[in-house]
Design a protein around this motif. Structure first.
Motif, PDB file in Angstrom:
ATOM      1  N   ILE A  27      62.460  39.143  22.495  1.00 20.37           N
ATOM      2  CA  ILE A  27      63.047  39.329  23.828  1.00 20.37           C
ATOM      3  C   ILE A  27      63.490  40.776  24.018  1.00 20.37           C
ATOM      4  O   ILE A  27      63.213  41.406  25.051  1.00 20.37           O
ATOM      5  CB  ILE A  27      64.244  38.373  24.029  1.00 20.37           C
ATOM      6  N   LEU A  28      64.175  41.316  23.015  1.00 17.64           N
ATOM      7  CA  LEU A  28      64.643  42.702  23.096  1.00 17.64           C
ATOM      8  C   LEU A  28      63.479  43.677  23.221  1.00 17.64           C
ATOM      9  O   LEU A  28      63.532  44.634  23.998  1.00 17.64           O
ATOM     10  CB  LEU A  28      65.477  43.043  21.858  1.00 17.64           C
ATOM     11  N   ALA A  29      62.411  43.418  22.465  1.00 17.57           N
ATOM     12  CA  ALA A  29      61.262  44.329  22.475  1.00 17.57           C
ATOM     13  C   ALA A  29      60.550  44.305  23.821  1.00 17.57           C
ATOM     14  O   ALA A  29      60.277  45.356  24.415  1.00 17.57           O
ATOM     15  CB  ALA A  29      60.295  43.953  21.352  1.00 17.57           C
ATOM     16  N   ILE A  30      60.271  43.101  24.334  1.00 19.11           N
ATOM     17  CA  ILE A  30      59.529  42.981  25.589  1.00 19.11           C
ATOM     18  C   ILE A  30      60.332  43.551  26.758  1.00 19.11           C
ATOM     19  O   ILE A  30      59.819  44.338  27.559  1.00 19.11           O
ATOM     20  CB  ILE A  30      59.149  41.519  25.859  1.00 19.11           C
ATOM     21  N   THR A  31      61.607  43.143  26.849  1.00 19.34           N
ATOM     22  CA  THR A  31      62.443  43.623  27.952  1.00 19.34           C
ATOM     23  C   THR A  31      62.703  45.124  27.829  1.00 19.34           C
ATOM     24  O   THR A  31      62.768  45.833  28.839  1.00 19.34           O
ATOM     25  CB  THR A  31      63.780  42.871  28.001  1.00 19.34           C
ATOM     26  N   GLY A  32      62.832  45.619  26.593  1.00 13.31           N
ATOM     27  CA  GLY A  32      63.043  47.044  26.394  1.00 13.31           C
ATOM     28  C   GLY A  32      61.853  47.868  26.853  1.00 13.31           C
ATOM     29  O   GLY A  32      62.015  48.908  27.497  1.00 13.31           O
ATOM     30  N   ILE A  33      60.649  47.393  26.541  1.00 16.06           N
ATOM     31  CA  ILE A  33      59.439  48.088  26.984  1.00 16.06           C
ATOM     32  C   ILE A  33      59.347  48.087  28.509  1.00 16.06           C
ATOM     33  O   ILE A  33      59.018  49.105  29.130  1.00 16.06           O
ATOM     34  CB  ILE A  33      58.190  47.426  26.367  1.00 16.06           C
ATOM     35  N   ASP A 209      69.695  42.112  32.518  1.00 17.50           N
ATOM     36  CA  ASP A 209      70.659  41.106  32.066  1.00 17.50           C
ATOM     37  C   ASP A 209      70.109  40.293  30.905  1.00 17.50           C
ATOM     38  O   ASP A 209      70.867  39.870  30.016  1.00 17.50           O
ATOM     39  CB  ASP A 209      71.028  40.173  33.225  1.00 17.50           C
ATOM     40  N   LEU A 210      68.800  40.052  30.910  1.00 23.94           N
ATOM     41  CA  LEU A 210      68.178  39.354  29.783  1.00 23.94           C
ATOM     42  C   LEU A 210      68.201  40.230  28.536  1.00 23.94           C
ATOM     43  O   LEU A 210      68.475  39.750  27.428  1.00 23.94           O
ATOM     44  CB  LEU A 210      66.735  38.973  30.142  1.00 23.94           C
ATOM     45  N   HIS A 211      67.934  41.507  28.712  1.00 20.19           N
ATOM     46  CA  HIS A 211      67.928  42.445  27.582  1.00 20.19           C
ATOM     47  C   HIS A 211      69.320  42.562  26.962  1.00 20.19           C
ATOM     48  O   HIS A 211      69.456  42.609  25.731  1.00 20.19           O
ATOM     49  CB  HIS A 211      67.450  43.816  28.062  1.00 20.19           C
ATOM     50  N   SER A 212      70.355  42.599  27.793  1.00 21.78           N
ATOM     51  CA  SER A 212      71.727  42.753  27.291  1.00 21.78           C
ATOM     52  C   SER A 212      72.347  41.434  26.858  1.00 21.78           C
ATOM     53  O   SER A 212      73.367  41.428  26.172  1.00 21.78           O
ATOM     54  CB  SER A 212      72.610  43.388  28.364  1.00 21.78           C
ATOM     55  N   GLY A 213      71.729  40.308  27.278  1.00 20.79           N
ATOM     56  CA  GLY A 213      72.280  38.998  26.937  1.00 20.79           C
ATOM     57  C   GLY A 213      73.172  38.417  28.010  1.00 20.79           C
ATOM     58  O   GLY A 213      73.595  37.265  27.927  1.00 20.79           O
TER      59      GLY A 213
END
Length: 261
Positions: A27-33, A209-213
């Motif tokens: 999740i972090l990788a996809i949203t970060g990209i 918001d998904l990236h940060s939780g």
């Protein structure tokens, strides 16, 4: 028969942490990209209109709107938002107690104040009847406009600019036509909901918001994502430890073989 040695504990913990962290890291990788390419993907321009997301963000008010018909217009309150037809009039925590039409003016009564609105839905004036009054309803008797708090009645002058406390006789009180709430149709309800939600949610905000939780939970979601960062560090340290311990074991075995050959 010799007992089989248990697997090295760091290897077990490394594997368990990796399994737990895998989903969060994806999740972090996809949203970060995606966030790194916000402009090229135009995430800030794209809108999300999803009922479950609106509910999750608290953009669906509780209960049903309270509405009064004033002539051909509707005055409604849903949550803390006051509407004139499908247009947001004002945000208001006081409860709507009634609304009536007086010529080209709509008189709206809240718990401690009266609002005067024109036919276009523009707020003309806001008046406080009394600092201690808790208004309950509005009505008319002949040409008189009356508000009531259960114990005291107030009559408006012809210009609707001032209200005079008056104790009306019971026979006159019985002739007053009080405004009563009316259930609005589904189409107007949907329009009110659309007005409250606006153009929808920004896709960039949802991904952020998904990236940060925060999409999961304002507090716990952030802590979970923080925990994933800690897990990444633990994976690095435990992986380094496994590599180093195995290297030491290999060296010790080579040294043992040399001494016994």
């Amino acid at each position: 028969m010799s007992r089989r040695k248990k697997p090295f504990p760091f290897f077990l913990w490394h594997r368990r942490i990796g399994l737990v962290a895998m989903l969060l890291l994806v999740i972090l990788a996809i949203t970060g990209i995606m966030l790194n390419h916000t402009e090229s993907l135009r995430l800030d321009e794209k809108r999300v209109n999803s009922d479950w997301l609106f509910n999750w963000y608290g953009m669906t008010p509780e209960g049903e709107p309270v509405s009064y018909q004033a002539g051909s217009d509707w005055v409604s309150q849903w949550g803390e938002q006051l509407f004139f037809n499908d247009r947001l009039l004002t945000k208001q925590s006081e409860l709507l107690q009634g609304a009536i039409e007086v010529d080209d003016i709509r008189v709206i009564v809240l718990q401690s104040q009266v609002l005067l609105v024109d036919e276009a839905g523009e707020l003309i004036e806001r008046m406080a009847i009394s600092a201690k009054t808790h208004l309950r309803r509005i009505g008319r008797s002949d040409q008189q406009i009356i508000v009531d708090n259960g114990e005291q009645t107030y009559i408006a002058d012809t210009q609707l600019t001032s209200w005079k406390a008056t104790q009306l006789p019971k026979h006159i009180m019985g002739t007053i036509s009080w405004a009563t709430p009316v259930q609005i149709d589904t189409s107007l309800r949907d329009e009110l909901l659309q007005t409250m939600r606006g153009d929808g949610l920004s896709l960039e905000q949802v991904i952020l918001d998904l990236h940060s939780g925060r999409l999961l939970h304002p507090t716990w979601g952030v802590l979970i994502m923080d925990a994933s960062a800690v897990m990444m560090m633990l994976l690095g340290f435990s992986g380094l430890w496994i590599w180093w311990s195995r290297k030491i074991k290999i060296r010790s075995k080579k040294h043992y073989k040399k001494r016994h050959n």
